[in-house]
Scaffold this active site. Structure first.
Site, PDB file in Angstrom:
ATOM      1  N   HIS A 141      73.201 100.914  36.297  1.00  0.00           N
ATOM      2  CA  HIS A 141      71.994 100.566  35.533  1.00  0.00           C
ATOM      3  C   HIS A 141      71.395 101.850  34.945  1.00  0.00           C
ATOM      4  O   HIS A 141      71.456 102.908  35.564  1.00  0.00           O
ATOM      5  CB  HIS A 141      70.978  99.867  36.457  1.00  0.00           C
ATOM      6  CG  HIS A 141      69.832  99.295  35.686  1.00  0.00           C
ATOM      7  ND1 HIS A 141      68.771 100.066  35.264  1.00  0.00           N
ATOM      8  CD2 HIS A 141      69.590  98.038  35.246  1.00  0.00           C
ATOM      9  CE1 HIS A 141      67.928  99.294  34.588  1.00  0.00           C
ATOM     10  NE2 HIS A 141      68.405  98.060  34.569  1.00  0.00           N
ATOM     11  N   GLU A 167      73.076  96.806  27.837  1.00  0.00           N
ATOM     12  CA  GLU A 167      71.639  97.024  27.975  1.00  0.00           C
ATOM     13  C   GLU A 167      71.223  98.275  27.207  1.00  0.00           C
ATOM     14  O   GLU A 167      71.261  99.389  27.757  1.00  0.00           O
ATOM     15  CB  GLU A 167      71.284  97.220  29.452  1.00  0.00           C
ATOM     16  CG  GLU A 167      71.520  96.003  30.306  1.00  0.00           C
ATOM     17  CD  GLU A 167      70.473  95.916  31.406  1.00  0.00           C
ATOM     18  OE1 GLU A 167      69.798  94.888  31.460  1.00  0.00           O
ATOM     19  OE2 GLU A 167      70.305  96.871  32.169  1.00  0.00           O
TER      20      GLU A 167
HETATM   21  P1  PGA Z   1      63.512  94.281  31.314  1.00  0.00           P
HETATM   22  O1  PGA Z   1      64.621  94.996  32.204  1.00  0.00           O
HETATM   23  O2  PGA Z   1      63.909  92.845  31.179  1.00  0.00           O
HETATM   24  O3  PGA Z   1      62.229  94.454  32.083  1.00  0.00           O
HETATM   25  O4  PGA Z   1      63.475  94.993  29.986  1.00  0.00           O
HETATM   26  C1  PGA Z   1      65.979  94.712  32.028  1.00  0.00           C
HETATM   27  C2  PGA Z   1      66.828  95.572  32.924  1.00  0.00           C
HETATM   28  O5  PGA Z   1      66.458  96.721  33.194  1.00  0.00           O
HETATM   29  O6  PGA Z   1      67.893  95.129  33.376  1.00  0.00           O
END
Ligand code: PGA
Length: 255
Positions: free
Chosen positions: A95, A165
Site C-alpha cells: 500500500h 491506487e
Molecule cells: P481512500 O483510501 O478511499 O480513503 O482514499 C483508499 C486506500 O488508501 O486504499
C-alpha cells in the site's frame, strides 16, 4: 467473476468492540449479496476476534500487511502463517502508505512470494504519485508491477489481485478521485503488462484488477462500468457501515 469490494480500515477503529460492531453491521448487507465478495481488512490486532464472526456467507477477512519470514527475531512483524491462522484470506501488500514508510518493490516481491505459500490472496497495490505529461507515470506503474511480481510462476500470478491506487487520489488530502477514463487507461496498461508476463491474453481476464482512491457511494458504479475494474479498494468510506453497506448494494446490482 464476483465483484471484489475490499475495505481497508487502516488504523481504525480505536477499540475492538467498535470493530466488531462495524463488522456485524456491514455483514448484515454483505451476506445477502450474490455478486460481491466483501473483504474487511481491520488492524491486525482485531483479526482474531473478528474471525469468530466469520461464516461461510459472511464477509471475508484480510490483513493490511504481512512480513516475508515465517517466525524469528523480527520485532513488530507478523508472518503470513500467523495471518492464515486467523481466518484472514487476503493480505494487502505494498500500500502506498507503507511504501511511503520505506517499503520497496523488492520487499513487496518477497512478501507476495511468502504469502503465496499459503492459501492467501495478495492484494498488490501499485500507483503513481503524480501524473506528468511525459508519461513517466505509466513507466513507473509498469515497473512496480514487473518488480513486485518478479519470479512468480504463472500459476502464482493467477492468484494475485492488482489494486491500482494512484497516490494523488488517496485519502482526505486528495483533491479529486481518478476519472473513469484515467482509471480505464491504466487498467488496460496493467492488463497488458500481466498478459505479457503470462504470454497469454485469455488468462489475464481471470486476474482481478481493482481501483482504490477516494471511492464512495457516488462514484463507485462509474469505476465498475466505465473504469473497467473488477472491484474497488475503499478507505475512508468503509469506516461508516451505513455508507459502505449502501456501496455494497450498488455493486451487487448488475448494470
Ligand atoms: P481512500 O483510501 O478511499 O480513503 O482514499 C483508499 C486506500 O488508501 O486504499
Amino acid at each position: 467473476m464476483k465483484k471484489l469490494v475490499i475495505a481497508n480500515w487502516k488504523m481504525n477503529p480505536l477499540k475492538g468492540a467498535e470493530a466488531e460492531k462495524m463488522f456485524i453491521a456491514i455483514n448484515k448487507t454483505a451476506e445477502s449479496l450474490k455478486n460481491v465478495e466483501t473483504v474487511i481488512c481491520p488492524p491486525l490486532v482485531y483479526l482474531q476476534s473478528l474471525g469468530q464472526l466469520v461464516t461461510k456467507r459472511s464477509c471475508v477477512l484480510g490483513a493490511q500487511d504481512a512480513f516475508w519470514e515465517h517466525s524469528g527475531p523480527y520485532t513488530g512483524q507478523v508472518s503470513p502463517d500467523m495471518v492464515f491462522n486467523t481466518k484472514a484470506r487476503y493480505v494487502i501488500v505494498g500500500h502506498s502508505e507503507r511504501r511511503a514508510m520505506g517499503e520497496t518493490d523488492d520487499m513487496v516481491n518477497k512478501k507476495i512470494k511468502s504469502i503465496l505459500q499459503f492459501p492467501l490472496i495478495p492484494v498488490v497495490c501499485v500507483g503513481e504519485t503524480k501524473r506528468d505529461d511525459d508519461m513517466q507515470y505509466v513507466k513507473d506503474v509498469k515497473h512496480q508491477i514487473r518488480e513486485s511480481l518478479h519470479g512468480l510462476t504463472h500459476e502464482q500470478m493467477m492468484r494475485v489481485v492488482i489494486a491500482y491506487e494512484p497516490v494523488w487520489a488517496i485519502g482526505s488530502g486528495a483533491k479529486r478521485s481518478c476519472s473513469p477514463a484515467e482509471c480505464r487507461e491504466m487498467v488496460q496498461i496493467i492488463r497488458q503488462v500481466l498478459a505479457d508476463a503470462l504470454s497469454n491474453t485469455e488468462y489475464v481476464k481471470q486476474i482481478p484488477v481493482i481501483y482504490g482512491g477516494s471511492v464512495d457511494e457516488t462514484n463507485m458504479r462509474v469505476f465498475l462500468d466505465d473504469g473497467l475494474v473488477n472491484g474497488v479498494l475503499v478507505g475512508r468510506a468503509s469506516l461508516d457501515p451505513k455508507i459502505f453497506s449502501k456501496m455494497l448494494k450498488i455493486v451487487d446490482k448488475k448494470p
